[in-house]
Design a protein around this motif. Structure first.
Motif, short mmCIF file in Angstrom:
data_model
loop_
_atom_site.label_atom_id
_atom_site.label_comp_id
_atom_site.label_asym_id
_atom_site.label_seq_id
_atom_site.Cartn_x
_atom_site.Cartn_y
_atom_site.Cartn_z
N TRP A 114 -54.88 32.08 33.33
CA TRP A 114 -54.39 30.73 33.66
C TRP A 114 -55.56 29.98 34.29
N ASN B 48 -46.07 23.27 35.28
CA ASN B 48 -45.82 23.41 33.85
C ASN B 48 -44.80 22.38 33.38
N MET C 32 -41.22 29.92 32.93
CA MET C 32 -42.18 30.31 33.96
C MET C 32 -41.45 30.93 35.15
N ARG D 19 -51.48 23.77 28.93
CA ARG D 19 -51.44 24.49 30.20
C ARG D 19 -52.72 25.26 30.49
#
Length: 722
Positions: free
Chosen positions: A617, A65, A55, A589
């Motif tokens: 996301w 994460n 990430m 996630r």
């Protein structure tokens, strides 16, 4: 020209480890000793910069994460200071050209990045730069997601709250990035630098869970004197670590830890340091073989860019295997010849020169020239007669994997020599790790390994609804009695075709042997289609708490909760419908990405965004679309069309920040315009058209350096333009 305040314009609401002899710890030096807090993890597994390989590094999204990953106990990060004395989390004293995008949407060159010293900039200015969207040249697996350099106080708040929601308590490794040459240029003097950091640790009540690291001895000496309870770590490289005794003598006290580049660590170092109550940490360890080596040496923890690396052990009742099947391409677009393949994953490091494996596929058909029956020799049946006498059916085809190496977690392939994602004309995947290929054709003689399969029969799998199978063996010396270590069947198993896979009407049972997995159990029988061993993969729907997944081709890892979706796939979550030709989803996630013909539709907020690559996301309320990004928003029975090379949306509804760049354009019946980039703040009702903006309304045109559209959040009317 002043435009009418009655013109309606919406606030844009778009979605997305050399052995080195150690010196003995002898001598007259008698430094003071510091005790390690027993609450710290017995073995610290630290995500380097939050997991820089996965990430955007040193960002809040990276830290969250890492919290989601089961092995991670500790979050590692780097600290600098801004002009207005904010402690910020970033590795360099300037903007890195490897991952920075300017507020205008441009990528920085190395020279441009180095000219922007963070110590010369207030935090408000630093926060305008994005550090997550530019593809990293250093970490190819890193996800691209909008992110900024965070203040330490904000990062701690977010991390503590998120970790609590997951039932975890996190520990922190923080590096003070000071140098002698950087004093009062790149950062304040060590004393002030240290005071600013410790003040935050104290205020946020994480002082007892934090280790402060530095290559610079000065802040460590200062903190040791002023804040003796704070845990300290002296950072050493492979160059100076062999002289660690002298380095510790120069430091003047024994720190809680030394954190050493892992290639310089040996047993003598660890033993000698532990005798002085100094624990050894290892940086930066990026594969599981080296992690195991470090653990065996007795280090107190490791730091890794890839905190998803796991030390995998077999689950009770399951076959102990280092290789699992993760995907397959059974019916590619166009001809099958040398286009089909099997995707596999290593659960730990394997050198196939020393530990050979094999993979066998099955072809099955109930009708036509190539009808198959229950296999007379199981997985090694190979060719059987067919109605086309010169072309026997290759009922099973074998791939021996006898060379190459794979690391834990690494994906690799066996299959046809064409190496395309989904048949002729599709994405070239030849750069992936292919460990065995066969050039199987319909008109050219070829052979499977050990003569299992071959001839002029050009298919690994049948193009029909009959079940087709794949088995992995931890040997190449396979016989009918060899039990695989992983097995998968896909298609449709019916009463009429069951006899093609299992038959016990003769003297011996005929069939394909299975092993204990999450889908099959030898307690029910040794063969597929016997007893309860009837599971087949096919068109799939997966329902979760927050989403619904549909796919007709792909795979889903039920243990790690991620999926690759290939054919007619979509994901529904909240009010959004996400589609694409090829999709990836990580349920842990709540992250989705899609490639080619991507669309995200929101039926409640009345908009749709399209492009050829996108990322969503959900937990971060973030959306990113690129490659001909286009958004359509319905407003008052009219549609607003917006186009840009890239579009980025962050934040919850009503507080979203929307960015479109480069070459941004928009069109509505009563207004249109273009500029290099658009920046819109829903909460403020402010849309900025940046760089060479032009706006048209009827016969009127306005230009300028920057144009601001100020809107009423309730009426969606344009109040003013300047």
């Amino acid at each position: 020209k002043k435009l009418s305040t009655k013109v309606k314009i919406p606030i844009f609401t778009f979605l997305i480890l050399v052995f080195i002899g150690a010196q003995g710890l002898s001598g007259t030096h008698k430094p003071t000793s510091r005790r390690v807090d027993p609450e710290f993890p017995v073995f610290a597994y630290a995500a380097h910069r939050g997991g820089a390989g996965l990430m955007p590094e040193n960002t809040i999204v990276a830290m969250k994460n890492a919290i989601d990953l089961p092995n991670v106990t500790t979050l590692e990060m780097d600290l600098h200071i801004s002009k207005d004395k904010e402690v910020v989390v970033t590795h360099n004293p300037y903007f890195s050209s490897d991952y920075t995008t300017t507020p205008e949407g441009d990528y920085l060159t190395a020279a441009q990045g180095r000219s922007r010293l963070l110590y010369n900039m207030p935090y408000d200015s630093i926060a305008k730069y994005d550090v997550g969207l530019k593809p990293s040249s250093t970490y190819s697996q890193r996800q691209k997601i909008a992110a900024i350099i965070p203040r330490l106080v904000d990062l701690i708040d977010e991390v503590e709250m998120y970790a609590a929601s997951k039932g975890k308590v996190m520990f922190y490794d923080m590096e003070i990035k000071s140098t002698i040459s950087g004093d009062n240029v790149d950062h304040p003097a060590p004393q002030e630098f240290s005071d600013l950091i410790v003040a935050i640790l104290t205020a946020k009540n994480i002082r007892h869970r934090t280790i402060l690291h530095s290559f610079d001895a000065r802040p460590l000496r200062y903190i040791n004197q002023q804040y003796p309870d704070v845990k300290l770590s002296y950072l050493l490289t492979s160059t100076n670590a062999p002289n660690y005794v002298a380095r510790l003598a120069d430091l003047g006290f024994d720190p809680n830890y030394i954190c050493v580049q892992y290639t310089a660590i040996n047993t003598q170092m660890v033993t000698a340091c532990n005798a002085r109550n100094i624990k050894v940490l290892a940086w930066t360890v990026n594969n599981e073989t080296h992690i195991n080596q470090m653990k065996n040496l007795g280090v107190a923890g490791i730091v890794t860019d890839y905190p998803n690396l796991n030390l995998v052990t077999a689950t009770a009742g399951y076959q102990d295997t280092k290789v699992i099947i993760t995907g397959y391409m059974p019916n590619p677009n166009g001809d099958d010849f040398s286009f089909e393949y099997v995707q596999l994953k290593a659960t730990e490091y394997i050198n196939f020169n020393l530990t050979p494996y094999s993979v066998i596929t099955t072809y099955s058909s109930a009708t036509g020239s190539y009808v198959t029956t229950a296999p007379n020799n199981g997985w090694v049946t190979g060719n059987i007669p067919s109605s086309v006498q010169t072309r026997p059916t290759a009922q099973t085809i074998k791939f021996n994997i006898t060379s190459g190496e794979v690391n834990a977690g690494e994906i690799f392939y066996v299959g046809g020599s064409n190496k395309r994602l989904n048949g002729l004309g599709s994405t070239d995947i030849s750069t992936a790790k292919w460990l065995r290929v066969l050039n199987y054709q319909e008109s050219t003689q070829w052979n499977g390994d050990d003569n299992v399969g071959g001839g002029t029969f050009g298919a690994l799998f049948g193009n029909n609804s009959n079940p087709q199978g794949i088995a992995v063996f931890n040997t190449t010396a396979t016989t009918e009695e060899t039990v695989p270590v992983d097995v998968v069947f896909f298609g449709t198993l019916t009463p009429s075709n069951t006899a093609q896979f299992y038959n016990n009407s003769g003297e011996a049972e005929l069939g394909f042997r299975i092993c204990d997995t999450d889908r099959y159990s030898t307690a029910s029988g040794d063969f597929f289609a016997k007893g309860a061993n009837t599971y087949v993969f096919g068109p799939t729907t997966i329902t979760g708490k927050n989403n619904f997944i549909y796919t007709e081709k792909g795979f889903y890892d039920t243990k790690k909760n991620f999926a690759h979706l290939l054919t007619n796939s979509y994901i529904k979550q909240d009010t959004q419908l996400i589609k694409g030709d090829s999709m990836y989803y990580d349920r842990n996630r709540e992250f989705s990405s899609a490639t080619n013909n991507v669309s995200v539709t929101d039926t409640v907020n009345k908009f749709k965004i399209r492009g050829h690559y996108g990322e969503v996301w959900r937990l971060q309320d973030s959306l990113y679309v690129t490659k001909h990004a286009e958004a359509v928003t319905l407003v008052e029975k009219d549609s607003l069309y917006t186009h840009a090379k890239r579009m980025v949306i962050t934040g919850k509804a009503g507080n979203r920040i929307i960015r479109g760049y480069n070459d941004a354009r928009f069109y509505k019946v009563d207004m249109s315009g273009k500029c290099d980039s658009i920046h819109s703040d829903e909460a403020k009702g402010l849309t900025q058209l940046i760089r060479r903006p032009v706006v048209w309304n009827g016969q009127s045109q306005i230009t300028g350096e920057v144009i601001h559209l100020i809107s009423n959040n309730k009426t969606e009317q344009l109040d003013s333009l300047k």
